[in-house]
Design a protein around this motif. Structure first.
Motif, PDB file in Angstrom:
ATOM      1  N   HIS A   1     -11.639   3.875   8.212  1.00  0.00           N
ATOM      2  CA  HIS A   1     -11.411   2.826   8.055  1.00  0.00           C
ATOM      3  C   HIS A   1     -11.809   2.452   6.111  1.00  0.00           C
ATOM      4  O   HIS A   1     -12.354   1.447   5.522  1.00  0.00           O
ATOM      5  N   GLY A   2     -10.830   3.778   5.448  1.00  0.00           N
ATOM      6  CA  GLY A   2     -10.798   3.570   3.688  1.00  0.00           C
ATOM      7  C   GLY A   2     -12.451   3.649   3.406  1.00  0.00           C
ATOM      8  O   GLY A   2     -12.191   3.937   2.214  1.00  0.00           O
ATOM      9  N   GLY A   3     -13.218   4.030   4.011  1.00  0.00           N
ATOM     10  CA  GLY A   3     -14.591   3.981   3.053  1.00  0.00           C
ATOM     11  C   GLY A   3     -15.731   2.846   3.207  1.00  0.00           C
ATOM     12  O   GLY A   3     -16.057   2.522   4.815  1.00  0.00           O
TER      13      GLY A   3
ATOM     14  N   ASN B   1     -17.949  -0.822   6.721  1.00  0.00           N
ATOM     15  CA  ASN B   1     -16.580  -0.714   6.964  1.00  0.00           C
ATOM     16  C   ASN B   1     -16.140  -0.877   5.375  1.00  0.00           C
ATOM     17  O   ASN B   1     -16.172  -2.154   5.385  1.00  0.00           O
ATOM     18  N   LYS B   2     -14.580  -0.139   4.991  1.00  0.00           N
ATOM     19  CA  LYS B   2     -14.214  -0.999   3.616  1.00  0.00           C
ATOM     20  C   LYS B   2     -13.009  -2.012   4.571  1.00  0.00           C
ATOM     21  O   LYS B   2     -12.969  -3.100   3.988  1.00  0.00           O
ATOM     22  N   GLN B   3     -12.042  -1.272   4.666  1.00  0.00           N
ATOM     23  CA  GLN B   3     -11.172  -2.275   5.703  1.00  0.00           C
ATOM     24  C   GLN B   3     -11.031  -2.359   6.791  1.00  0.00           C
ATOM     25  O   GLN B   3     -11.753  -1.412   8.084  1.00  0.00           O
TER      26      GLN B   3
ATOM     27  N   MET C   1     -33.302  -1.268   4.473  1.00  0.00           N
ATOM     28  CA  MET C   1     -31.880  -1.360   4.824  1.00  0.00           C
ATOM     29  C   MET C   1     -31.195  -2.397   5.029  1.00  0.00           C
ATOM     30  O   MET C   1     -31.783  -3.494   5.224  1.00  0.00           O
ATOM     31  N   THR C   2     -30.249  -2.335   4.930  1.00  0.00           N
ATOM     32  CA  THR C   2     -29.194  -3.251   4.581  1.00  0.00           C
ATOM     33  C   THR C   2     -28.386  -3.958   5.636  1.00  0.00           C
ATOM     34  O   THR C   2     -28.166  -2.672   6.415  1.00  0.00           O
ATOM     35  N   ILE C   3     -28.148  -5.041   7.193  1.00  0.00           N
ATOM     36  CA  ILE C   3     -27.815  -5.644   7.539  1.00  0.00           C
ATOM     37  C   ILE C   3     -27.137  -6.070   7.144  1.00  0.00           C
ATOM     38  O   ILE C   3     -27.234  -7.232   6.793  1.00  0.00           O
ATOM     39  N   ALA C   4     -25.280  -6.116   8.171  1.00  0.00           N
ATOM     40  CA  ALA C   4     -24.354  -7.415   7.884  1.00  0.00           C
ATOM     41  C   ALA C   4     -23.568  -7.059   8.465  1.00  0.00           C
ATOM     42  O   ALA C   4     -23.112  -6.533   9.743  1.00  0.00           O
ATOM     43  N   ASN C   5     -22.469  -7.816   8.626  1.00  0.00           N
ATOM     44  CA  ASN C   5     -21.522  -8.084  10.047  1.00  0.00           C
ATOM     45  C   ASN C   5     -22.132  -8.668  11.095  1.00  0.00           C
ATOM     46  O   ASN C   5     -21.555  -7.809  12.296  1.00  0.00           O
TER      47      ASN C   5
ATOM     48  N   PRO D   1     -16.904  -9.331   3.580  1.00  0.00           N
ATOM     49  CA  PRO D   1     -15.295  -9.570   3.588  1.00  0.00           C
ATOM     50  C   PRO D   1     -14.611  -7.890   3.812  1.00  0.00           C
ATOM     51  O   PRO D   1     -15.588  -7.146   2.835  1.00  0.00           O
ATOM     52  N   GLU D   2     -13.709  -7.795   3.714  1.00  0.00           N
ATOM     53  CA  GLU D   2     -12.695  -6.236   3.409  1.00  0.00           C
ATOM     54  C   GLU D   2     -12.744  -6.023   1.434  1.00  0.00           C
ATOM     55  O   GLU D   2     -12.845  -7.157   1.077  1.00  0.00           O
ATOM     56  N   PHE D   3     -13.021  -5.501   1.300  1.00  0.00           N
ATOM     57  CA  PHE D   3     -13.336  -4.804   0.495  1.00  0.00           C
ATOM     58  C   PHE D   3     -11.802  -5.462  -1.020  1.00  0.00           C
ATOM     59  O   PHE D   3     -11.646  -5.671  -1.621  1.00  0.00           O
ATOM     60  N   GLY D   4     -10.360  -4.263  -0.057  1.00  0.00           N
ATOM     61  CA  GLY D   4      -9.342  -4.929  -1.096  1.00  0.00           C
ATOM     62  C   GLY D   4     -10.164  -3.752  -1.909  1.00  0.00           C
ATOM     63  O   GLY D   4      -9.716  -2.525  -1.981  1.00  0.00           O
ATOM     64  N   ASP D   5      -9.368  -4.067  -3.662  1.00  0.00           N
ATOM     65  CA  ASP D   5      -9.400  -3.100  -3.882  1.00  0.00           C
ATOM     66  C   ASP D   5     -10.503  -2.945  -4.696  1.00  0.00           C
ATOM     67  O   ASP D   5     -11.411  -2.460  -6.307  1.00  0.00           O
TER      68      ASP D   5
END
Length: 225
Positions: free
Chosen positions: A89-91, A153-155, A182-186, A194-198
């Motif tokens: 997923h792009g990182g 995931n990044k994307q 530890m960080t939990i998200a989503n 959200p998606e990182f984009g650039d």
């Protein structure tokens, strides 16, 4: 013969799915020289799937009957993921954390922005499938500490991936370890990144503002903000 065929098919599925921690063995990895699940539990044939938003942390709360690896505080450990296929997923942001009660996890290492890659990427094919890092010297000894890998995931769909395993910690004279929580998200009850984009700094504010906690075999407590 049937059991062997099931394991082979499952390993093939791991190769074509997302990412999964296979060393140390995540709960409850099929084959790969991993132990059988504890009594009452079943092999996880969807090991690479993200955590369902309403599922308990890392799917399972019943530990292995004994640790799958023995680590020495202050020494380097090797963490491996599915060797073939998989979707990176792009990182994104990965953390590696330790717990002594299965509830409070303190970070021991993190790979932010480009986890599974050598830099910015839009590819689904990972560049990196293993990480090596030195454990903190002040991790307390334990016969059954809980080690966790987590990933945002990044994307793609906004998901939270995690895998937990049981490890023994030796060689320490410390009674507790203090680190970032530890960080939990989503996930239900937590913020969505959200998606990182650039912008590979997307979501880093959550990681940076994580409180400091202390974990130990005798109990865990917050120790900062």
């Amino acid at each position: 013969m049937l059991a062997r065929s099931i394991v082979i098919a499952t390993l093939g599925a791991l190769a074509s799915a997302h990412m999964a921690m296979v060393k140390p063995c995540s709960y409850y990895t099929p084959g790969n020289n991993c132990p059988d699940p504890p009594a009452g539990q079943s092999v996880d044939y969807s090991l690479t799937s993200p955590l369902a938003r309403d599922a308990p942390f890392c799917k399972y709360t019943v530990p292995y009957d004994k640790p799958v690896e023995t680590w020495t505080a202050g020494q380097t450990v090797d963490i491996e993921f599915n060797k073939d296929g998989g979707a990176g997923h792009g990182g994104g942001h990965c953390q590696f954390s330790i717990s002594y009660d299965g509830k409070n996890f303190a970070v021991v290492h993190e790979v932010l922005r480009h986890c599974f890659y050598n830099g910015p990427s839009t590819s689904n094919t990972p560049d990196v499938r293993s990480y090596s890092f030195a454990l903190p010297e002040d991790l307390p000894n334990s016969d059954n500490a809980i080690f966790a890998w987590t990933w945002v995931n990044k994307q793609g769909e906004r998901e939270f991936y995690c895998g937990t395993s049981n490890v023994a910690i030796t060689g320490s004279s410390s009674s507790s370890y203090t680190g970032k929580e530890m960080t939990i998200a989503n996930h239900d009850g937590y913020e969505t990144i959200p998606e990182f984009g650039d912008d590979y700094d997307t979501g880093l504010d959550l990681y940076e503002k994580a409180k400091t906690i202390t974990v130990s075999p005798g109990g865990s407590a917050g120790s900062g903000s």
